[in-house]
Write an enzyme that holds these catalytic residues in place. Structure first.
Site, PDB file in Angstrom:
ATOM      1  N   SER A 158      41.344  37.141 -21.913  1.00  0.00           N
ATOM      2  CA  SER A 158      40.950  35.975 -22.712  1.00  0.00           C
ATOM      3  C   SER A 158      39.552  35.551 -22.308  1.00  0.00           C
ATOM      4  O   SER A 158      39.110  35.811 -21.171  1.00  0.00           O
ATOM      5  CB  SER A 158      41.926  34.822 -22.473  1.00  0.00           C
ATOM      6  OG  SER A 158      41.428  33.597 -22.986  1.00  0.00           O
ATOM      7  N   TYR A 184      45.254  29.686 -15.067  1.00  0.00           N
ATOM      8  CA  TYR A 184      45.249  30.553 -16.247  1.00  0.00           C
ATOM      9  C   TYR A 184      44.020  31.453 -16.240  1.00  0.00           C
ATOM     10  O   TYR A 184      44.113  32.669 -16.467  1.00  0.00           O
ATOM     11  CB  TYR A 184      45.280  29.714 -17.518  1.00  0.00           C
ATOM     12  CG  TYR A 184      45.301  30.542 -18.784  1.00  0.00           C
ATOM     13  CD1 TYR A 184      46.368  31.397 -19.060  1.00  0.00           C
ATOM     14  CD2 TYR A 184      44.258  30.481 -19.705  1.00  0.00           C
ATOM     15  CE1 TYR A 184      46.399  32.164 -20.224  1.00  0.00           C
ATOM     16  CE2 TYR A 184      44.279  31.233 -20.872  1.00  0.00           C
ATOM     17  CZ  TYR A 184      45.349  32.079 -21.119  1.00  0.00           C
ATOM     18  OH  TYR A 184      45.369  32.843 -22.270  1.00  0.00           O
TER      19      TYR A 184
END
Length: 322
Positions: A158, A184
């Protein structure tokens, strides 16, 4: 190899391309793909595109009933139990698959959790690093003997990798100060580094690996975000409506990982970070919306160090040297 602008391929696809468009004209008959998270969000669009192109797709799922219902209309899809947060479950899935004697042509690590409250799993591991990275690390290593020459492994990273590199002094947030976005980001950096080092180890055996940013997509991945935070992030407006043009559709979000898994243009490449169906350049910019990958997320020394740590934590390693 590290991605640079000189590696741009010019695939003919881009931001708005869909997974179905990417595989149009590609025949995957006789190929077998394993797609984690392949029953929700961009994962289910990935499964559909591969199956429509002729592939048989195995979808490991923590919620097998939910997965079976979501994929009920696809005849060349098999659902099997797997919890990436449980290394025992990973071992059982891999052992069962290996016992079937089937070969794997594509692995897409698409499952993940994002910005969840502090959660500990296994031996006290931080859940996002453990699920997004360590579970997939163990899965691919345990399935390694089944991968065919020419197989591709695709790790879904990501742009959020820019939130954090690997926190070598406290990977599991054991010292407190848990931050869901740093956790994350670290897990997404780990996804990219995993592909870098796997590609290095596996290339002599004809297997290559890629990582990628799929783009911004509104999917169940955002389930842990409160509405106020989604407004602050520009996902919803003040009235609670989704901001138009803010996201790719799930079909568009699945395009880059399907392209990574199937494109003939990538046959001579590996270890690259991809976005919008092309190679991403290195962009060490503080702007999250800027295109490209941070250099630390494709650094081969960081990748080797993370591999060694992952072996130490999971006890799994398909490669004895390298």
């Amino acid at each position: 190899m590290a991605p640079t602008d000189q590696h741009k391929i010019g695939s003919g696809f881009g931001v708005t391309s869909t997974a179905a468009e990417v595989v149009d004209g590609i025949d995957l008959t006789g190929k077998l793909a394993v797609v984690t998270g392949g029953y929700s969000g961009i994962g289910i669009e990935t499964t559909k595109a591969l199956a429509d192109a002729g592939a048989f797709v195995v979808v490991p799922a923590r919620r097998t009933d939910t997965a079976a219902a979501a994929l009920a209309g696809l005849s060349t899809v098999e659902v099997a139990a797997l919890d990436l947060g449980d290394l025992g479950s990973v071992r059982r899935f891999a052992d069962d698959f290996l016992a079937s004697g089937r070969a794997i042509d594509i692995v897409i690590n698409s499952a993940g959790v994002m910005a969840c409250p502090e959660t500990r799993i296994g031996p006290g591991w931080e859940a996002q690093f453990a699920t997004n990275h360590l579970g997939h690390f163990a899965l691919v290593n345990r399935l390694w003997r089944a991968l065919s020459p020419g197989a591709r492994v695709v790790a879904v990273s990501s742009a959020a990798h820019r939130y954090s590199g690997i926190r070598w002094d406290d990977v599991m947030f054991a010292r407190g100060g848990y931050d869901k976005w740093l956790a994350y980001g670290q897990s997404k950096t780990a996804n990219s580094l995993f592909a870098v080092h796997l590609d290095r180890l596996a290339r002599d055996q004809g297997v290559c690996a890629f990582s990628l940013h799929p783009g911004g997509i509104h999917t169940p991945l955002q389930r842990h975000l409160p509405r106020a935070e989604m407004i602050a992030l520009g996902i919803y407006d003040e009235d609670g409506n989704e901001v138009p043009g803010r996201f790719k559709s799930p079909e568009q979000g699945a395009a880059t990982q399907v392209w990574a898994a199937t494109s003939r243009q990538l046959a001579d490449f590996g270890g690259l970070f991809l976005e919008d169906c092309d190679v991403a350049g290195i962009r060490d910019s503080d702007e999250l919306s800027a295109k490209g990958v941070y250099s630390y997320a494709v650094d081969p020394d960081e990748a080797a160090r993370l591999w060694d740590l992952s072996v130490e934590l999971t006890g799994v390693n398909a490669f004895t040297r390298g």
